[in-house]
Design an enzyme around this catalytic site. Structure first.
Site, PDB file in Angstrom:
ATOM      1  N   HIS A   1       0.842  -1.203   0.000  1.00 41.20           N
ATOM      2  CA  HIS A   1       0.000   0.000   0.000  1.00 41.20           C
ATOM      3  C   HIS A   1       0.876   1.251   0.000  1.00 41.20           C
ATOM      4  O   HIS A   1       0.625   2.200  -0.761  1.00 41.20           O
ATOM      5  CB  HIS A   1      -0.919  -0.026   1.222  1.00 41.20           C
ATOM      6  CG  HIS A   1      -1.640   1.254   1.475  1.00 41.20           C
ATOM      7  ND1 HIS A   1      -2.957   1.470   1.094  1.00 41.20           N
ATOM      8  CD2 HIS A   1      -1.238   2.403   2.088  1.00 41.20           C
ATOM      9  CE1 HIS A   1      -3.315   2.688   1.453  1.00 41.20           C
ATOM     10  NE2 HIS A   1      -2.297   3.278   2.060  1.00 41.20           N
ATOM     11  N   GLU A   2       1.900   1.271   0.849  1.00 42.53           N
ATOM     12  CA  GLU A   2       2.778   2.445   0.908  1.00 42.53           C
ATOM     13  C   GLU A   2       3.571   2.607  -0.389  1.00 42.53           C
ATOM     14  O   GLU A   2       3.777   3.735  -0.860  1.00 42.53           O
ATOM     15  CB  GLU A   2       3.717   2.341   2.110  1.00 42.53           C
ATOM     16  CG  GLU A   2       3.008   2.271   3.458  1.00 42.53           C
ATOM     17  CD  GLU A   2       2.020   3.414   3.663  1.00 42.53           C
ATOM     18  OE1 GLU A   2       2.246   4.515   3.123  1.00 42.53           O
ATOM     19  OE2 GLU A   2       1.011   3.197   4.360  1.00 42.53           O
TER      20      GLU A   2
ATOM     21  N   HIS B   1       1.512   4.370  -2.909  1.00 46.09           N
ATOM     22  CA  HIS B   1       1.566   5.831  -2.779  1.00 46.09           C
ATOM     23  C   HIS B   1       2.800   6.390  -3.487  1.00 46.09           C
ATOM     24  O   HIS B   1       2.731   7.438  -4.138  1.00 46.09           O
ATOM     25  CB  HIS B   1       1.602   6.226  -1.304  1.00 46.09           C
ATOM     26  CG  HIS B   1       0.273   6.231  -0.627  1.00 46.09           C
ATOM     27  ND1 HIS B   1      -0.826   6.902  -1.138  1.00 46.09           N
ATOM     28  CD2 HIS B   1      -0.143   5.659   0.536  1.00 46.09           C
ATOM     29  CE1 HIS B   1      -1.848   6.743  -0.321  1.00 46.09           C
ATOM     30  NE2 HIS B   1      -1.468   5.992   0.696  1.00 46.09           N
TER      31      HIS B   1
ATOM     32  N   GLU C   1      -6.299   7.013  -0.694  1.00 45.45           N
ATOM     33  CA  GLU C   1      -6.220   5.781   0.098  1.00 45.45           C
ATOM     34  C   GLU C   1      -6.888   4.620  -0.630  1.00 45.45           C
ATOM     35  O   GLU C   1      -6.351   3.505  -0.666  1.00 45.45           O
ATOM     36  CB  GLU C   1      -6.860   5.997   1.470  1.00 45.45           C
ATOM     37  CG  GLU C   1      -6.063   6.891   2.402  1.00 45.45           C
ATOM     38  CD  GLU C   1      -4.650   6.387   2.630  1.00 45.45           C
ATOM     39  OE1 GLU C   1      -4.470   5.180   2.902  1.00 45.45           O
ATOM     40  OE2 GLU C   1      -3.720   7.203   2.511  1.00 45.45           O
TER      41      GLU C   1
END
EC number: 3.4.24.-
Length: 316
Positions: free
Chosen positions: A134-135, A138, A209
């Site tokens: 997930h990071e 980003h 998100e």
């Protein structure tokens, strides 16, 4: 279109900052605020990762670390970054009992990711992979620059609003709205500007998100583990584990995978993140589309071994 909306929202934050400057110093104050906002953006562009990592006391780690949990965390993050076509990010650990993680940096070549000790102790290896994917999403989407600049401007708006409350009514009538009118305006900006800044943060953060969850599931090749991780992190973060640095720097809350604030006061009314159950549902739908089984509800206790080597947890 998503990037266009983001830049428009950032322009809105800058306009709020200029409005607070106007209430303090009229047209001159507004121009000073504009120059200051541009300077902040430039400073944030070049120093975002250093500022955030220093704020949270992040320590860089690598594959030679003696702790197996951290070695696996590094190895998996490096492998996923490579498979996603990303340069190796700086990989760090922050000393916080609250399970959480974030990414920062102006571009993929200068990116850094951070995981808390609480997160590494709580989650399984597969779940940690899901969180770090997930990071990395980003980073891949270049969200990290926008998120850090947003944090800088929003924090400055709150500080300037407080300044306006104390000094906004001190100008004379020839100074563009002093006296009672200026004081009323200063009170309004002190109340409304931080709320408006938080709403803009929410608008920027929430859409990003969901997208990072989707791309992260693709990077990890597993939507189920990220869904379980989100459920566990949410449960433990609300179980009394405060992130002290985040409470002191609430403008950075939107950078974390789960809102790190304790939910006191207005924090629970103006969350910078989508509801966790909505994110989990979206990941469940994605898993079904990809042919995976639906994520099961996460247990509220963990069998993971903490960095100390002793088993434990918030309710142990």
């Amino acid at each position: 279109m998503n990037h266009f909306k983001t830049y428009m929202l950032l322009a809105g934050l800058t306009a709020l900052f200029m409005g607070a400057g106007f209430l303090i110093g009229g047209a001159t104050g507004m121009m000073i605020a504009l120059v200051f906002a541009l300077a902040m953006n430039a400073f944030s562009y070049w120093n975002a990762d250093k500022i955030v990592l220093r704020t949270y006391g992040a320590v860089e780690v690598d594959e030679s670390h003696p702790e197996p949990l951290i070695r696996n965390y590094v190895i998996d993050t490096v492998e996923m970054a490579r498979s996603a076509g990303l340069p190796r990010p700086r990989i760090t650990v922050i000393d916080s009992a609250q399970p959480n993680a974030f990414a920062t940096g102006r571009d993929p070549d200068h990116a850094a990711v951070a995981a808390s000790t609480g997160l590494l102790q709580l989650l399984t290896r597969e779940e940690i992979r899901g969180v770090m994917a997930h990071e990395l999403a980003h980073v891949k989407n270049r969200d990290t620059l926008v998120m850090t600049v947003t944090a800088t401007i929003a924090g400055a708006i709150s500080a300037l609003a407080n300044f306006a409350f104390f000094f906004g009514g001190s100008r004379d009538e020839e100074g563009n709205g002093g006296g009672l009118g200026g004081m009323i305006g200063a009170i309004l900006i002190a109340i409304l500007a931080p709320i408006a800044a938080m709403l803009v943060q929410m608008a920027i953060s929430r859409a990003r998100e969901y997208e990072a969850d989707r791309i992260g599931a693709q990077i990890a090749g597993d939507s189920e583990s990220l869904a379980r991780a989100l459920q566990k992190i949410e449960a433990y973060a609300r179980g009394g584990y405060e992130n002290v640095q985040a409470e002191r720097n609430p403008a950075t809350a939107h950078m974390f995978i789960i809102n790190p604030l304790a939910g006191k006061g207005a924090d629970n009314l103006f969350s910078t993140h989508p509801a966790t159950h909505n994110r989990v549902e979206a990941l469940m739908r994605l898993g079904v589309e990809r042919g995976a089984r639906r994520p099961v509800m996460a247990a509220t206790t963990s069998s993971s071994v903490p960095l100390s080597g002793e088993r434990g947890g918030p309710w142990s």
